[in-house]
Design a protein around this motif. Structure first.
Motif, PDB file in Angstrom:
ATOM      1  N   UNK A 273       0.860  -1.184   0.000  1.00 13.71           N
ATOM      2  CA  UNK A 273       0.000   0.000   0.000  1.00 13.71           C
ATOM      3  C   UNK A 273       0.896   1.233   0.000  1.00 13.71           C
ATOM      4  N   UNK A 274       1.039   1.910  -1.134  1.00  7.88           N
ATOM      5  CA  UNK A 274       1.839   3.140  -1.146  1.00  7.88           C
ATOM      6  C   UNK A 274       1.096   4.254  -0.417  1.00  7.88           C
ATOM      7  N   UNK A 275       1.760   4.875   0.542  1.00  6.68           N
ATOM      8  CA  UNK A 275       1.115   5.880   1.400  1.00  6.68           C
ATOM      9  C   UNK A 275       1.794   7.228   1.200  1.00  6.68           C
ATOM     10  N   UNK A 276       0.999   8.259   0.950  1.00  6.39           N
ATOM     11  CA  UNK A 276       1.495   9.629   0.878  1.00  6.39           C
ATOM     12  C   UNK A 276       1.239  10.274   2.237  1.00  6.39           C
ATOM     13  N   UNK A 277       2.282  10.552   3.026  1.00  4.82           N
ATOM     14  CA  UNK A 277       2.065  11.115   4.367  1.00  4.82           C
ATOM     15  C   UNK A 277       1.244  12.394   4.359  1.00  4.82           C
ATOM     16  N   UNK A 278       1.371  13.200   3.307  1.00  5.64           N
ATOM     17  CA  UNK A 278       0.644  14.472   3.253  1.00  5.64           C
ATOM     18  C   UNK A 278      -0.863  14.265   3.124  1.00  5.64           C
ATOM     19  N   UNK A 279      -1.283  13.092   2.679  1.00  9.45           N
ATOM     20  CA  UNK A 279      -2.705  12.819   2.496  1.00  9.45           C
ATOM     21  C   UNK A 279      -3.340  12.128   3.702  1.00  9.45           C
ATOM     22  N   UNK A 280      -2.534  11.749   4.680  1.00 11.75           N
ATOM     23  CA  UNK A 280      -3.068  11.029   5.839  1.00 11.75           C
ATOM     24  C   UNK A 280      -3.857  11.985   6.723  1.00 11.75           C
ATOM     25  N   UNK A 281      -5.042  11.548   7.132  1.00 11.18           N
ATOM     26  CA  UNK A 281      -5.960  12.358   7.928  1.00 11.18           C
ATOM     27  C   UNK A 281      -6.042  11.823   9.358  1.00 11.18           C
ATOM     28  N   UNK A 282      -6.646  12.604  10.220  1.00 11.26           N
ATOM     29  CA  UNK A 282      -6.886  12.156  11.590  1.00 11.26           C
ATOM     30  C   UNK A 282      -7.829  10.961  11.587  1.00 11.26           C
ATOM     31  N   UNK A 283      -7.731  10.134  12.602  1.00 14.88           N
ATOM     32  CA  UNK A 283      -8.593   8.960  12.714  1.00 14.88           C
ATOM     33  C   UNK A 283     -10.051   9.375  12.807  1.00 14.88           C
ATOM     34  N   UNK A 284     -10.915   8.846  11.945  1.00 15.15           N
ATOM     35  CA  UNK A 284     -12.329   9.237  12.002  1.00 15.15           C
ATOM     36  C   UNK A 284     -13.010   8.726  13.266  1.00 15.15           C
ATOM     37  N   UNK A 285     -14.100   9.387  13.633  1.00  9.95           N
ATOM     38  CA  UNK A 285     -14.877   8.985  14.810  1.00  9.95           C
ATOM     39  C   UNK A 285     -15.825   7.857  14.413  1.00  9.95           C
ATOM     40  N   UNK A 286     -15.255   6.706  14.157  1.00  8.21           N
ATOM     41  CA  UNK A 286     -16.006   5.543  13.708  1.00  8.21           C
ATOM     42  C   UNK A 286     -16.099   4.544  14.857  1.00  8.21           C
ATOM     43  N   UNK A 287     -17.306   4.222  15.331  1.00  5.53           N
ATOM     44  CA  UNK A 287     -17.432   3.273  16.446  1.00  5.53           C
ATOM     45  C   UNK A 287     -16.743   1.935  16.177  1.00  5.53           C
ATOM     46  N   UNK A 288     -16.678   1.544  14.896  1.00  6.16           N
ATOM     47  CA  UNK A 288     -16.044   0.259  14.577  1.00  6.16           C
ATOM     48  C   UNK A 288     -14.556   0.273  14.892  1.00  6.16           C
ATOM     49  N   UNK A 289     -13.942   1.438  14.968  1.00  6.52           N
ATOM     50  CA  UNK A 289     -12.511   1.538  15.242  1.00  6.52           C
ATOM     51  C   UNK A 289     -12.202   1.607  16.741  1.00  6.52           C
ATOM     52  N   UNK A 290     -13.216   1.874  17.555  1.00  7.05           N
ATOM     53  CA  UNK A 290     -12.963   2.105  18.979  1.00  7.05           C
ATOM     54  C   UNK A 290     -12.289   0.931  19.691  1.00  7.05           C
ATOM     55  N   UNK A 291     -12.659  -0.333  19.400  1.00 10.33           N
ATOM     56  CA  UNK A 291     -11.951  -1.434  20.081  1.00 10.33           C
ATOM     57  C   UNK A 291     -10.455  -1.460  19.786  1.00 10.33           C
ATOM     58  N   UNK A 292     -10.053  -0.899  18.650  1.00 13.83           N
ATOM     59  CA  UNK A 292      -8.650  -0.927  18.255  1.00 13.83           C
ATOM     60  C   UNK A 292      -7.895   0.321  18.716  1.00 13.83           C
ATOM     61  N   UNK A 293      -8.584   1.136  19.530  1.00 14.73           N
ATOM     62  CA  UNK A 293      -7.964   2.296  20.173  1.00 14.73           C
ATOM     63  C   UNK A 293      -7.884   2.111  21.686  1.00 14.73           C
ATOM     64  N   UNK A 294      -8.481   1.047  22.180  1.00 18.09           N
ATOM     65  CA  UNK A 294      -8.654   0.867  23.615  1.00 18.09           C
ATOM     66  C   UNK A 294      -7.535   0.040  24.239  1.00 18.09           C
ATOM     67  N   UNK A 295      -7.343   0.237  25.542  1.00 18.36           N
ATOM     68  CA  UNK A 295      -6.506  -0.673  26.319  1.00 18.36           C
ATOM     69  C   UNK A 295      -7.195  -2.040  26.392  1.00 18.36           C
ATOM     70  N   UNK A 296      -6.395  -3.085  26.567  1.00 17.90           N
ATOM     71  CA  UNK A 296      -6.954  -4.399  26.839  1.00 17.90           C
ATOM     72  C   UNK A 296      -6.020  -5.126  27.799  1.00 17.90           C
ATOM     73  N   UNK A 297      -6.463  -5.189  29.037  1.00 18.73           N
ATOM     74  CA  UNK A 297      -5.654  -5.851  30.054  1.00 18.73           C
ATOM     75  C   UNK A 297      -5.536  -7.340  29.721  1.00 18.73           C
ATOM     76  N   UNK A 298      -4.415  -7.960  30.057  1.00 12.69           N
ATOM     77  CA  UNK A 298      -3.286  -7.353  30.765  1.00 12.69           C
ATOM     78  C   UNK A 298      -2.141  -6.878  29.878  1.00 12.69           C
ATOM     79  N   UNK A 299      -2.244  -7.074  28.553  1.00  7.68           N
ATOM     80  CA  UNK A 299      -1.055  -6.899  27.713  1.00  7.68           C
ATOM     81  C   UNK A 299      -1.003  -5.593  26.927  1.00  7.68           C
ATOM     82  N   UNK A 300      -2.101  -4.862  26.891  1.00  8.29           N
ATOM     83  CA  UNK A 300      -2.106  -3.545  26.246  1.00  8.29           C
ATOM     84  C   UNK A 300      -2.672  -2.545  27.244  1.00  8.29           C
ATOM     85  N   UNK A 301      -1.776  -1.950  28.018  1.00  7.87           N
ATOM     86  CA  UNK A 301      -2.146  -0.986  29.046  1.00  7.87           C
ATOM     87  C   UNK A 301      -1.311   0.276  28.880  1.00  7.87           C
ATOM     88  N   UNK A 302      -1.952   1.433  29.032  1.00  7.60           N
ATOM     89  CA  UNK A 302      -1.260   2.714  28.878  1.00  7.60           C
ATOM     90  C   UNK A 302      -0.615   3.100  30.210  1.00  7.60           C
TER      91      UNK A 302
END
Length: 495
Positions: A273-302
């Motif tokens: 996937x060729x990516x142009x950094x100048x075209x990258x946008x902020x993460x959209x407010x999509x509920x489907x993405x929320x699980x992949x932004x969250x902590x998950x104990x015990x191995x993904x903790x902030x």
């Protein structure tokens, strides 16, 4: 006073504390007698096995314990047993292994490397024990140790696609010519085996086995064809299973290994996937993405340490691509080394941050945690990597994907990391691309098997080798062997 003498007193105190909790009606303060589960975990992590064992034994006498807490405590006892299987060496044994490659190893050298944390150890109840792979790992993480090796001892070798090669060039060229992000497919036939050692279970007992099996993933692995199994009657988990397996049962015979095998074929695509950094946008407010932004104990903790590391690496950068690139490069700098069993580690991303080395899954979990902390969705994949038949290579491997708008999910392999090329498309190949020689069994970590296991898994995080149990309990990795054989065939051909 030694532990044997102290244990009755500890048990009496714990029972008194449990009775007092019930009498005074203070359940929030006395969730269970002895210590909290996090305290027990912390004791084990620091090697205080005797203390942790006493706390667990005392707690299990509390009849008010929930089934879940009782299960968690019992597993912590099993975790200590597994850790002892990993930390098998004393100092003399560790030195003896190192002297196979450094015949004139000095005690002061060993002590200095040990003090620097380069020879992984754990002080178990005051006795220093070394990780069984620490001597070989030393040569991966210390340039000084590598320089001390006998010249005729070969250096550790990497996989065939961990360095720039013709396959990477083939992928980039095909993607440019076609405009496609899934290219140069390979058809591969696979035989996976799991063999339980003779008499690991009583004769006549039913042995239950789960062998990893791929999911169909559009543009990555498609046209999965089941061929056969031994014994017959395999139950294949549905496509929805994020850790997919083929389930088999067989009756143990005295003096005979219990063998399980599956065969299938699948078409695997390379990704670019060729990516142009100048075209990258902020993460959209999509509920489907929320699980992949969250902590998950015990191995993904902030954790505070993770936040501090992230701040040092990211600084004031705001572009999601540049943030991800900085984090990818920082984790890529962690030397690869052979890993402890994942079920023995209480927080894998934190371990990777502090151990001074990490394997592919540990690096990937650390990067996932860092990306999520910075608002970039990230997820896991794992399975097996292999090569053309003439190379004769296969290995367990973990990697992942991150979400970059407007491109969507793009693959990443931080363990392979940057390739040695002046061309950005080749240098950054694994930051948005994958080779065509890997099969994903798992699209997430810590996911249940289908059908469910009745006893704790050997690997509580990943599923690459398989799982086995019988009515009497789980069969751990020292009680069975696994094998993976691949055969690349022409597209459209399956024997």
């Amino acid at each position: 006073m030694d532990f044997a003498a102290r244990k009755p007193r500890l048990l009496r105190f714990a029972r008194w504390r449990a009775a007092a909790c019930l009498l005074l009606a203070l359940p929030p303060l006395c969730a269970w007698a002895g210590a909290s589960l996090p305290e027990v975990i912390a004791q084990i992590d620091r090697g205080a096995f005797a203390t942790a064992t006493a706390q667990i034994d005392a707690a299990l006498h509390d009849t008010t314990l929930s089934a879940a807490t009782r299960h968690d405590l019992t597993f912590q006892r099993e975790r200590m047993r597994r850790m002892q299987l990993d930390f098998t060496l004393d100092a003399d044994a560790a030195k003896a292994l190192l002297r196979r490659q450094i015949p004139d190893l000095r005690d002061d050298e060993f002590a200095r490397w040990d003090a620097a944390g380069l020879i992984e150890h754990l002080d178990i109840d005051g006795q220093r024990r070394y990780f069984k792979r620490a001597p070989s790992n030393l040569f991966r993480i210390s340039a000084e140790a590598r320089a001390r090796r006998t010249p005729d001892v070969p250096l550790p070798t990497d996989g065939p696609f961990e360095m720039l090669g013709p396959h990477h060039e083939e992928i980039v060229a095909a993607a440019r010519a076609s405009g496609a992000t899934s290219v140069v497919p390979r058809r591969v036939e696979v035989t996976q085996s799991l063999v339980v050692k003779a008499d690991a279970v009583p004769a006549g007992a039913s042995v239950r086995a789960w062998i990893p099996y791929p999911r169909a993933i559009a543009g990555q692995q498609e046209d999965i064809q089941w061929l056969t199994s031994t014994p017959t009657g395999a139950r294949i988990a549905p496509e929805s299973a994020l850790q997919r397996t083929a389930y088999l049962e067989r009756t143990a015979v005295a003096g005979t290994p219990t063998r399980f095998q599956i065969r299938y074929a699948v078409t695997v695509y390379a990704r670019h996937v060729p990516i142009d950094p100048a075209k990258v946008l902020s993460t959209p407010k999509d509920p489907a993405l929320q699980p992949f932004l969250a902590e998950r104990a015990p191995h993904v903790l902030f954790t505070p340490a993770l936040r501090a590391f992230s701040q040092r690496v990211v600084g004031t950068e705001t572009n999601p691509y540049r943030i991800a690139q900085k984090l990818f490069d920082a984790v890529d700098q962690i030397p690869w080394a052979g890993a402890r069993e994942y079920s023995t580690i209480s927080n894998i991303s934190d371990y990777a941050l502090h151990a001074g080395h990490a394997d592919c899954g540990q690096q990937t979990l650390l990067l996932i945690a860092l990306l999520r902390l910075n608002g970039i969705p990230a997820r896991w994949q794992s399975g097996m990597v292999y090569a053309d038949d003439a190379v004769g290579y296969n290995n367990l491997h973990d990697w992942g994907a991150l979400y970059l708008a407007p491109y969507g999910w793009v693959p990443m392999d931080v363990t392979t990391g940057r390739l040695d090329s002046p061309q950005p498309a080749l240098r950054d190949f694994y930051f948005g691309g994958l080779d065509a020689y890997r099969i994903a069994f798992n699209d997430d970590f810590q996911q249940p098997l289908q059908p469910a296991k009745r006893h704790p898994r050997s690997d509580t995080v990943d599923s690459q080798r398989g799982e086995v149990e019988w009515a009497g309990g789980n069969l751990y990795f020292d009680q069975w062997n696994y094998d993976f054989q691949s055969h690349v065939v022409p597209l459209g051909a399956t024997r």
